[in-house]
Design a protein around this motif. Sequence first.
Motif, short mmCIF file in Angstrom:
data_model
loop_
_atom_site.label_atom_id
_atom_site.label_comp_id
_atom_site.label_asym_id
_atom_site.label_seq_id
_atom_site.Cartn_x
_atom_site.Cartn_y
_atom_site.Cartn_z
N ALA A 95 0.81 -1.22 0.00
CA ALA A 95 0.00 0.00 0.00
C ALA A 95 0.84 1.27 0.00
O ALA A 95 0.63 2.17 -0.82
N HIS A 96 1.77 1.37 0.95
CA HIS A 96 2.46 2.64 1.21
C HIS A 96 3.96 2.52 0.92
O HIS A 96 4.48 1.40 0.90
N ASP A 121 6.10 0.15 3.25
CA ASP A 121 5.62 -1.17 3.67
C ASP A 121 6.57 -2.30 3.26
O ASP A 121 6.76 -3.26 4.01
N TYR A 158 -4.25 -4.71 9.50
CA TYR A 158 -4.74 -3.75 10.50
C TYR A 158 -5.54 -2.61 9.90
O TYR A 158 -6.29 -1.94 10.60
N HIS A 209 -4.32 -1.69 3.35
CA HIS A 209 -3.57 -2.93 3.17
C HIS A 209 -4.48 -4.04 2.63
O HIS A 209 -4.11 -4.76 1.70
ZN ZN Z 1 1.10 0.58 5.00
#
Ligand code: ZN
Length: 250
Positions: free
Chosen positions: A10-11, A14, A113, A117
Amino acid sequence: MADVILSVLAHPDDAEFLCAGTLTRLARERSWGVHIASMTPGDCGSAELPPDEIARVRRAEGAAAAAVIGAAYHCVEERDLRIAYGEGPLERVVRLLRQVRPAVVLTHSPADYMLDHEQTSTIVRAACFAAAVPNFLCERIAERPLEHVPHLYYCDAIEGKDLFGQPVEPAFCVDVSAVIETKAEMLGRHASQREWLRKQHGMDQYVAAMRQWGEERGRPRGAGYAEGFRQHLGHSYPQGNLLGELLGVV
Ligand SMILES: [Zn+2]
C-alpha cells in the motif's frame, strides 16, 4: 534462471517492513530483478507538509530505498486511506504486472490492520489473475498479457494480527538474518517517516520496530530474523512454492 519479483504494497515504506529481506536475498543470491511498488505515494504521511509535497518526498524516498539493492520503484498513484478495489486501480496494477512481467508477486495479507492494506491485497490478487486474461480491458490495455498467473504470496499482517487481534500465522518464513542490515538501511531511506516517529517517541522506533518484528518471526524458528508469508493456492494460481524453493524455508 534469473527472473523477476514484484512487491505491490500500500504505502512507500511497507516493503521495507514486510519483505525487503526476501527481495534482497533474491537479488543477491539468485540475481533476480526486483521491482518495488506502492499503491500510494504516502500523501497522508506528514503532520507538517501538504499532500503533494510529502508525496514528492516519499516517492523519492521509495526510489532511494529500492536503489540500495538495485531495485526499481513504482507508484500506482492511488491515495492514502482511499485505496478501494475497482476498475481504475485494477487496470493500473494489471498494466504494471504486464510491464514488469514478474514470476513472483508479493502483497499484503488479506486480513491486516487497515483497509488500505486489505484492499491492496484484494486488488493485487485480482490483478494477478486478470493480467493473464487476454480479453481483460483489451480495448485500452495495449500491454501483452502474461503467459500465466504469477506465484502470489501474502506478507505478514502488521504485528502478525488481524483487526480482531487474532494471530495471522505465516505458512512459512524466509530467513533474512544475513541481510537484516541492508533491510535496515533501506528502511532508513524513508527519512520523513523515521524523523516523524523519532519526534513523537523520542527514539528511533521506526527501525527498532522492524528489527523487533523480524526477531519475533525468526526466534521460534531458530533464525535471527525472518519474514513470514502465505501463498495464494486457489484454483488457477501456481501451486509450487517457488519462493521457498529458491530461498529455503524456516
Ligand atoms: Zn502501510
